[in-house]
Design a protein around this motif. Structure first.
Motif, PDB file in Angstrom:
ATOM      1  N   GLN A  78       1.252   6.956  -6.612  1.00 16.73           N
ATOM      2  CA  GLN A  78      -0.030   7.619  -6.871  1.00 16.73           C
ATOM      3  C   GLN A  78      -0.985   6.721  -7.664  1.00 16.73           C
ATOM      4  O   GLN A  78      -1.618   7.156  -8.625  1.00 16.73           O
ATOM      5  N   MET A  79      -1.099   5.467  -7.241  1.00 17.37           N
ATOM      6  CA  MET A  79      -2.023   4.542  -7.886  1.00 17.37           C
ATOM      7  C   MET A  79      -3.446   4.757  -7.373  1.00 17.37           C
ATOM      8  O   MET A  79      -3.660   5.313  -6.290  1.00 17.37           O
ATOM      9  N   ASP A  80      -4.416   4.283  -8.140  1.00 19.32           N
ATOM     10  CA  ASP A  80      -5.809   4.374  -7.696  1.00 19.32           C
ATOM     11  C   ASP A  80      -6.122   3.246  -6.715  1.00 19.32           C
ATOM     12  O   ASP A  80      -5.258   2.431  -6.376  1.00 19.32           O
ATOM     13  N   GLY A  81      -7.378   3.187  -6.255  1.00 18.49           N
ATOM     14  CA  GLY A  81      -7.762   2.203  -5.265  1.00 18.49           C
ATOM     15  C   GLY A  81      -7.542   0.772  -5.715  1.00 18.49           C
ATOM     16  O   GLY A  81      -7.119  -0.088  -4.937  1.00 18.49           O
ATOM     17  N   PHE A  82      -7.827   0.502  -6.994  1.00 18.23           N
ATOM     18  CA  PHE A  82      -7.620  -0.851  -7.510  1.00 18.23           C
ATOM     19  C   PHE A  82      -6.140  -1.209  -7.492  1.00 18.23           C
ATOM     20  O   PHE A  82      -5.763  -2.325  -7.128  1.00 18.23           O
ATOM     21  N   GLY A  83      -5.306  -0.248  -7.872  1.00 14.60           N
ATOM     22  CA  GLY A  83      -3.869  -0.485  -7.858  1.00 14.60           C
ATOM     23  C   GLY A  83      -3.358  -0.762  -6.454  1.00 14.60           C
ATOM     24  O   GLY A  83      -2.471  -1.601  -6.254  1.00 14.60           O
ATOM     25  N   VAL A  84      -3.929  -0.073  -5.467  1.00 11.63           N
ATOM     26  CA  VAL A  84      -3.534  -0.290  -4.074  1.00 11.63           C
ATOM     27  C   VAL A  84      -3.833  -1.729  -3.658  1.00 11.63           C
ATOM     28  O   VAL A  84      -2.976  -2.416  -3.082  1.00 11.63           O
ATOM     29  N   ILE A  85      -5.036  -2.197  -3.959  1.00 13.16           N
ATOM     30  CA  ILE A  85      -5.427  -3.547  -3.558  1.00 13.16           C
ATOM     31  C   ILE A  85      -4.580  -4.601  -4.269  1.00 13.16           C
ATOM     32  O   ILE A  85      -4.139  -5.588  -3.665  1.00 13.16           O
ATOM     33  N   VAL A  89       8.778  -4.653  -9.021  1.00 14.86           N
ATOM     34  CA  VAL A  89       8.723  -4.744 -10.487  1.00 14.86           C
ATOM     35  C   VAL A  89       7.483  -4.037 -11.014  1.00 14.86           C
ATOM     36  O   VAL A  89       7.538  -3.300 -12.015  1.00 14.86           O
ATOM     37  N   LEU A  90       6.337  -4.246 -10.365  1.00 14.92           N
ATOM     38  CA  LEU A  90       5.105  -3.576 -10.792  1.00 14.92           C
ATOM     39  C   LEU A  90       5.208  -2.063 -10.631  1.00 14.92           C
ATOM     40  O   LEU A  90       4.557  -1.317 -11.369  1.00 14.92           O
ATOM     41  N   CYS A  91       6.036  -1.626  -9.680  1.00 15.93           N
ATOM     42  CA  CYS A  91       6.248  -0.184  -9.487  1.00 15.93           C
ATOM     43  C   CYS A  91       7.372   0.359 -10.365  1.00 15.93           C
ATOM     44  O   CYS A  91       7.735   1.527 -10.267  1.00 15.93           O
ATOM     45  N   ARG A  92       7.919  -0.509 -11.214  1.00 19.62           N
ATOM     46  CA  ARG A  92       9.014  -0.128 -12.114  1.00 19.62           C
ATOM     47  C   ARG A  92      10.230   0.373 -11.341  1.00 19.62           C
ATOM     48  O   ARG A  92      10.866   1.365 -11.699  1.00 19.62           O
ATOM     49  N   THR A 116       0.827  -1.207   0.000  1.00 13.90           N
ATOM     50  CA  THR A 116       0.000   0.000   0.000  1.00 13.90           C
ATOM     51  C   THR A 116       0.859   1.254   0.000  1.00 13.90           C
ATOM     52  O   THR A 116       0.569   2.226  -0.717  1.00 13.90           O
ATOM     53  N   LEU A 117       1.923   1.254   0.798  1.00 12.46           N
ATOM     54  CA  LEU A 117       2.837   2.403   0.813  1.00 12.46           C
ATOM     55  C   LEU A 117       3.482   2.612  -0.554  1.00 12.46           C
ATOM     56  O   LEU A 117       3.630   3.751  -1.018  1.00 12.46           O
ATOM     57  N   ALA A 118       3.876   1.515  -1.197  1.00  8.04           N
ATOM     58  CA  ALA A 118       4.479   1.629  -2.526  1.00  8.04           C
ATOM     59  C   ALA A 118       3.470   2.184  -3.523  1.00  8.04           C
ATOM     60  O   ALA A 118       3.805   3.020  -4.371  1.00  8.04           O
ATOM     61  N   ALA A 119       2.218   1.731  -3.433  1.00  7.09           N
ATOM     62  CA  ALA A 119       1.176   2.234  -4.329  1.00  7.09           C
ATOM     63  C   ALA A 119       0.917   3.719  -4.081  1.00  7.09           C
ATOM     64  O   ALA A 119       0.690   4.487  -5.026  1.00  7.09           O
ATOM     65  N   TRP A 120       0.958   4.137  -2.825  1.00  8.77           N
ATOM     66  CA  TRP A 120       0.773   5.558  -2.490  1.00  8.77           C
ATOM     67  C   TRP A 120       1.887   6.404  -3.090  1.00  8.77           C
ATOM     68  O   TRP A 120       1.636   7.482  -3.650  1.00  8.77           O
ATOM     69  N   ARG A 121       3.114   5.925  -3.006  1.00  7.27           N
ATOM     70  CA  ARG A 121       4.249   6.671  -3.555  1.00  7.27           C
ATOM     71  C   ARG A 121       4.132   6.809  -5.066  1.00  7.27           C
ATOM     72  O   ARG A 121       4.584   7.806  -5.642  1.00  7.27           O
TER      73      ARG A 121
END
Length: 207
Positions: A28-35, A137-140, A21-26
């Motif tokens: 700036q992913m949407d809610g689906f990306g967070v999950i 990897v998903l966060c590049r 979740t922290l990585a997704a926040w950094r």
């Protein structure tokens, strides 16, 4: 005892979900990306371990793992929204705590399925690092395990402490806690003082 192991497993799942979740926040992913990121981080390593052990993947029959993931993701989102500044090393520290739980629990599960001590440590390490690798990897980003500071070696160290204590007939719970503490202490030291293993290569420019 099995109940304690289950709660340790859920705690590791929750911590790794928080790192996703922290990585997704950094990023700036949407809610689906967070999950998605929270989920693959939390169960990616354990799923690969179970496939190699040829044992049923635990989250297929136990919804409590997804409850832990969603709860951790929501609480982390609420936390980051109330803070204007998140420490740069928050992800690394949370990841270190997740490693401590996942590696030792993964090592124990491998031992339960007849793996040797050496193989159990390797599978425990896989349990700890693979979910984070998928996340990065998903966060590049270059996965933490490849960034120089001690990472996989801390997992091997923690697993080795645990297995050796079991060989000395130390009770399972104290041995487990000792392995987790040893891993976490070494990983936090690596983060704090940038401890690395030697890099092998040629000096000078490569052409």
């Amino acid at each position: 005892m099995e109940l304690y192991f289950h709660w340790f497993d859920l705690l590791g799942i929750a911590v790794f979900a928080a790192t996703g979740t922290l990585a997704a926040w950094r990023k700036q992913m949407d809610g689906f990306g967070v999950i998605v990121l929270a989920t693959v981080t939390a169960i990616g390593g354990g799923t690969l371990r179970d496939v190699i052990l040829d044992t049923p993947v635990i989250w297929l029959s136990d919804n409590s793992y997804f409850v832990a993931i969603f709860t951790a993701a929501v609480l982390t989102i609420l936390w980051v929204r109330k803070r204007l500044l998140i420490p740069n090393n928050a992800l690394q520290i949370a990841d270190a705590v997740g490693l401590a739980f996942f590696v030792i629990m993964g090592t124990q599960k491998a031992l339960d399925h007849g793996a040797s001590g050496f193989v159990a440590i390797m599978l425990g390490t896989m349990s700890g690092v693979c979910g984070g690798m998928i996340r990065d990897v998903l966060c590049r980003e270059i996965p933490l395990v490849f960034r120089g500071e001690l990472y996989a070696m801390t997992c091997i160290f923690g697993g080795l402490v645990y297995v050796q204590l079991l060989e000395f007939e130390v009770a399972k719970m104290p041995a487990m806690l000792a392995g987790m503490i040893a891993l976490l202490a070494l990983r936090l030291a690596a983060i704090r003082w940038h401890l690395t293993i030697p890099v092998f290569g040629k000096k000078g420019d490569l052409r």
